[in-house]
Every structure is written in C-alpha cells, then in structure tokens.
Scaffold this motif. Sequence first.
Motif, PDB file in Angstrom:
ATOM      1  N   ASP A 128       7.952 -31.291  34.893  1.00 36.70           N
ATOM      2  CA  ASP A 128       6.984 -31.246  35.997  1.00 36.70           C
ATOM      3  C   ASP A 128       5.807 -30.334  35.643  1.00 36.70           C
ATOM      4  O   ASP A 128       4.651 -30.656  35.929  1.00 36.70           O
ATOM      5  CB  ASP A 128       7.649 -30.753  37.282  1.00 36.70           C
ATOM      6  CG  ASP A 128       8.579 -31.780  37.907  1.00 36.70           C
ATOM      7  OD1 ASP A 128       8.517 -32.974  37.532  1.00 36.70           O
ATOM      8  OD2 ASP A 128       9.385 -31.382  38.778  1.00 36.70           O
ATOM      9  N   HIS A 129       6.098 -29.198  35.025  1.00 36.09           N
ATOM     10  CA  HIS A 129       5.051 -28.260  34.610  1.00 36.09           C
ATOM     11  C   HIS A 129       4.129 -28.901  33.570  1.00 36.09           C
ATOM     12  O   HIS A 129       2.898 -28.783  33.670  1.00 36.09           O
ATOM     13  CB  HIS A 129       5.706 -26.989  34.052  1.00 36.09           C
ATOM     14  CG  HIS A 129       4.738 -26.000  33.505  1.00 36.09           C
ATOM     15  ND1 HIS A 129       3.861 -25.287  34.291  1.00 36.09           N
ATOM     16  CD2 HIS A 129       4.504 -25.604  32.229  1.00 36.09           C
ATOM     17  CE1 HIS A 129       3.131 -24.498  33.524  1.00 36.09           C
ATOM     18  NE2 HIS A 129       3.509 -24.669  32.274  1.00 36.09           N
ATOM     19  N   VAL A 130       4.707 -29.570  32.597  1.00 32.70           N
ATOM     20  CA  VAL A 130       3.914 -30.241  31.569  1.00 32.70           C
ATOM     21  C   VAL A 130       2.989 -31.274  32.210  1.00 32.70           C
ATOM     22  O   VAL A 130       1.787 -31.332  31.896  1.00 32.70           O
ATOM     23  CB  VAL A 130       4.836 -30.891  30.509  1.00 32.70           C
ATOM     24  CG1 VAL A 130       4.065 -31.847  29.609  1.00 32.70           C
ATOM     25  CG2 VAL A 130       5.529 -29.818  29.683  1.00 32.70           C
ATOM     26  N   ARG A 131       3.518 -32.071  33.108  1.00 33.29           N
ATOM     27  CA  ARG A 131       2.706 -33.092  33.780  1.00 33.29           C
ATOM     28  C   ARG A 131       1.597 -32.458  34.612  1.00 33.29           C
ATOM     29  O   ARG A 131       0.468 -32.950  34.641  1.00 33.29           O
ATOM     30  CB  ARG A 131       3.595 -33.979  34.635  1.00 33.29           C
ATOM     31  CG  ARG A 131       4.466 -34.899  33.805  1.00 33.29           C
ATOM     32  CD  ARG A 131       5.417 -35.696  34.664  1.00 33.29           C
ATOM     33  NE  ARG A 131       6.132 -36.694  33.879  1.00 33.29           N
ATOM     34  CZ  ARG A 131       7.238 -37.282  34.276  1.00 33.29           C
ATOM     35  NH1 ARG A 131       7.776 -36.995  35.456  1.00 33.29           N
ATOM     36  NH2 ARG A 131       7.823 -38.184  33.509  1.00 33.29           N
ATOM     37  N   SER A 132       1.900 -31.374  35.300  1.00 35.23           N
ATOM     38  CA  SER A 132       0.896 -30.678  36.100  1.00 35.23           C
ATOM     39  C   SER A 132      -0.222 -30.130  35.223  1.00 35.23           C
ATOM     40  O   SER A 132      -1.410 -30.271  35.544  1.00 35.23           O
ATOM     41  CB  SER A 132       1.566 -29.547  36.885  1.00 35.23           C
ATOM     42  OG  SER A 132       0.609 -28.764  37.545  1.00 35.23           O
ATOM     43  N   MET A 133       0.154 -29.501  34.121  1.00 29.65           N
ATOM     44  CA  MET A 133      -0.851 -28.944  33.208  1.00 29.65           C
ATOM     45  C   MET A 133      -1.711 -30.053  32.600  1.00 29.65           C
ATOM     46  O   MET A 133      -2.918 -29.886  32.436  1.00 29.65           O
ATOM     47  CB  MET A 133      -0.178 -28.130  32.113  1.00 29.65           C
ATOM     48  CG  MET A 133       0.500 -26.860  32.599  1.00 29.65           C
ATOM     49  SD  MET A 133      -0.635 -25.624  33.228  1.00 29.65           S
ATOM     50  CE  MET A 133      -1.304 -24.990  31.705  1.00 29.65           C
TER      51      MET A 133
END
Length: 127
Positions: free
Chosen positions: A53-58
């Motif tokens: 989720d963090h990777v996608r958000s970034m």
Amino acid sequence: MEPVDSSAALQALADTDRSTVASLQGYWVPQLSSKRAGMVIDGTTWDDDMVLDHVRSMAGSYPDVLLLNSSDYSSFRTGGLWVLVEGQGFTTSDAANAWCDQQGIGADDCFAKRIAQDGPDGNTAPR
C-alpha cells in the motif's frame, strides 16, 4: 475479488523496475523509503500488505519512483528491504539531496543513495 499476494506483488514490481534501476548504477538517487515486513515504525509493525500500500501511495505522489530490493545491491547495509528511489540519477549526492529539498521532503524521509555493487561505505549521503 481475489486476495492479493502482497509479497509476490512487491517482487513483481521490483522485477518490472529492475532494468531501469540497473541503468542507474553509479549514480546518486533520492531514496524515499525503505520498509520490510516485521519492521516496527512508530509502534506499528509493518506487513507486506502495508508495504505494498505504501509503495502504491508513493508511486501516486512520485510517478518516476522505482522499487528495488536492497539485497540486490551491496551499497545497502541491510538486505531484504523494499526500497523506493526516484528514477532520476544524479552525478553528485548534493544534487540528489537538492531534489529532496525541492520536493519539500524532510531530511529523515529523503536522502541521497548511490546505487552500486561496491559495498555500503560512501554510498549514503544524509541531508
């Protein structure tokens, strides 16, 4: 909707970015994040779902961001981390750190990292 295997999804993203990251060897890049399952940050234990989720958000905030596994480059002291870097290479650490400054990202959240295979010493430049 079928559940996502976050570990496999992270590896697939890193595999997709592998050739671009390899083309940045020897250059300084802004490092935006490094996470792995089991890491505790501010009292929260991260898992692969949270990392994905963090990777996608970034990626939504920084469209040129690339994902790599720190085990693939000896310039990282710790293996097994999912590392996000800006996809633009710079010839100096100062230039990579200036990119972080221009984006308004805090010193703890963005710093210069050289993508290399010559060991960790001299390949990180904090701000």
